[in-house]
Design an enzyme around this catalytic site. Sequence first.
Site, short mmCIF file in Angstrom:
data_model
loop_
_atom_site.label_atom_id
_atom_site.label_comp_id
_atom_site.label_asym_id
_atom_site.label_seq_id
_atom_site.Cartn_x
_atom_site.Cartn_y
_atom_site.Cartn_z
N GLU A 63 0.83 -1.21 0.00
CA GLU A 63 0.00 0.00 0.00
C GLU A 63 0.86 1.26 0.00
OE1 GLU A 63 -2.95 0.67 3.27
OE2 GLU A 63 -4.41 0.23 1.69
N HIS A 75 8.69 -26.78 2.20
CA HIS A 75 8.01 -27.94 1.61
C HIS A 75 6.91 -27.49 0.66
CE1 HIS A 75 10.09 -30.66 4.44
NE2 HIS A 75 10.05 -29.60 5.22
N LYS A 120 -13.92 0.73 -3.61
CA LYS A 120 -14.86 1.09 -2.53
C LYS A 120 -16.09 1.80 -3.12
CE LYS A 120 -11.44 1.90 1.15
NZ LYS A 120 -10.87 2.94 2.05
O1 LIG Z 1 -8.90 2.53 9.67
P1 LIG Z 1 -9.87 2.65 8.53
O2 LIG Z 1 -10.16 4.06 8.13
O3 LIG Z 1 -11.12 1.86 8.78
O4 LIG Z 1 -9.14 2.02 7.24
C1 LIG Z 1 -8.81 0.65 7.26
C2 LIG Z 1 -7.84 0.37 6.14
O5 LIG Z 1 -8.43 0.73 4.87
C3 LIG Z 1 -7.48 1.50 4.12
O6 LIG Z 1 -7.78 2.87 4.28
C4 LIG Z 1 -7.55 1.14 2.65
O7 LIG Z 1 -8.89 1.16 2.23
C5 LIG Z 1 -6.15 1.18 4.73
O8 LIG Z 1 -5.15 2.11 4.40
C6 LIG Z 1 -6.51 1.15 6.19
O9 LIG Z 1 -5.53 0.51 6.99
#
Ligand SMILES: O=P(O)(O)OC[C@H]1O[C@](O)(CO)[C@@H](O)[C@@H]1O
Length: 430
Positions: free
Chosen positions: A270, A291, A403
């Site tokens: 990321e 293995h 998302k």
């Molecule tokens: O802590 P949040 O805002 O729920 O995000 C959870 C995870 O989702 C992300 O924002 C990626 O969608 C990550 O960088 C982060 O660790």
Amino acid sequence: MQVDIGNALSDVARPGVSEGALERLDERVARVHERIERGMADDEFGYAALNLPETTDATEIREAVEPLTDADHVLTVGIGGSALGAVTVSRALGLDGHAVLDNVDPAETRRVLDALPLADTAVHVVSKSGTTAETLANFLVVREAMTEAGVDWTERTVVTTGADGPLRAAAETEGLPALDVPEGVPGRFAALSTVGLVPAAILGGDVEGVLVGGRAARESLALSLFDSPAYAYGAVCYALENRGATTNAVMPYLESLEPFAEWFAQLWAESLGKDGLGQTPVRALGATDQHSQLQLYRAGRHDKLVTLVQSSERPDVPIPETDVAGLAYLGDGETTLGDLVDAEFAATEASLAAAGQPNVRLTVDPTPEGVGELLVAMEAACILVGELHGVETFTQPAVEWGKRAARGLLGGGEFEEADAVAEKRRLVVE
Ligand SMILES: O=P(O)(O)OC[C@H]1O[C@](O)(CO)[C@@H](O)[C@@H]1O
């Protein structure tokens, strides 16, 4: 923590990096270190992560969780960096009783909740944004399950979240103890904060020791990669990626660090997967994956670095004496399981070197201090690589497209990304 980069040098590995190239790279490392120091001094977004060993208040964490420390189980409800750091810390500290919901597979959510004694479980809900669909959905399911079990979930839940958003609002409405996600620290860099340390504190872990180790890693950052294990590792990763090692297989020879490989995968992918760059992190485990995946690491393409993680010490589990033919070398009354796993580590390391496959050895102390030092060193290594590549290390814009598409499909708004789902190119074989 010790880093041995010998098996990544060009007189051993293909690809490999020459000592001359490392010397030249070291001049850039010095400039980057100065940049990192400025970022830390100014608590700049992202760089502030390296200040956590100093800024995280372990006393505040312990006071917030004190009412929950009678629980023998902790359930972390979060995802990505809001869960992986906590799982990594508690497992590395050898703490039992930490369960996690960091996905929305209904079968797994049901399996986890059915297996937990909910009356004896503290719940830690974590979301920096406070809006992550998976975390909020699981939180609603968990509190319903606790209610159905006759447990007052408001008495068993602590929240760690940002300054505002639905989760902060819920905490205020329900009067839940709420801790802050550290300002300016992306979730994948937040293991040494409330985000990663609350479950360990509830379960009686030495979170103070983890912070001491993190401080040691910070103090080991220096102007030269030859004086800083974290920068030595990051510089070799960067140089090898530029020479074709576009995969980084992280292979701890400690079961207690298996989650660490998953935490590292998010940190590396990321942070560095931008502008067409970034090594692909692969999770592996020694000796088990000798293995399975080792065949590829030794005899496959020369397109990967193997990061071997060894323990500086191990408990002794004797292998009982035996008269079974062919096993005398194991059951001789002296050899232990530790001897066996250490021999396998050395053999695998030499096997990769003999095949010219680049590998690096990290040697860590299996102590709370060693855990903190490892995590902060990897964070510093990651920041170094991001600076050397010139990418935006601390953001993750590419994850937002999916998302928006999912939210559109669920009627959470009008998103063109959801239209693209409907227009999928199809060729179905049944
Ligand atoms: O802590 P949040 O805002 O729920 O995000 C959870 C995870 O989702 C992300 O924002 C990626 O969608 C990550 O960088 C982060 O660790």
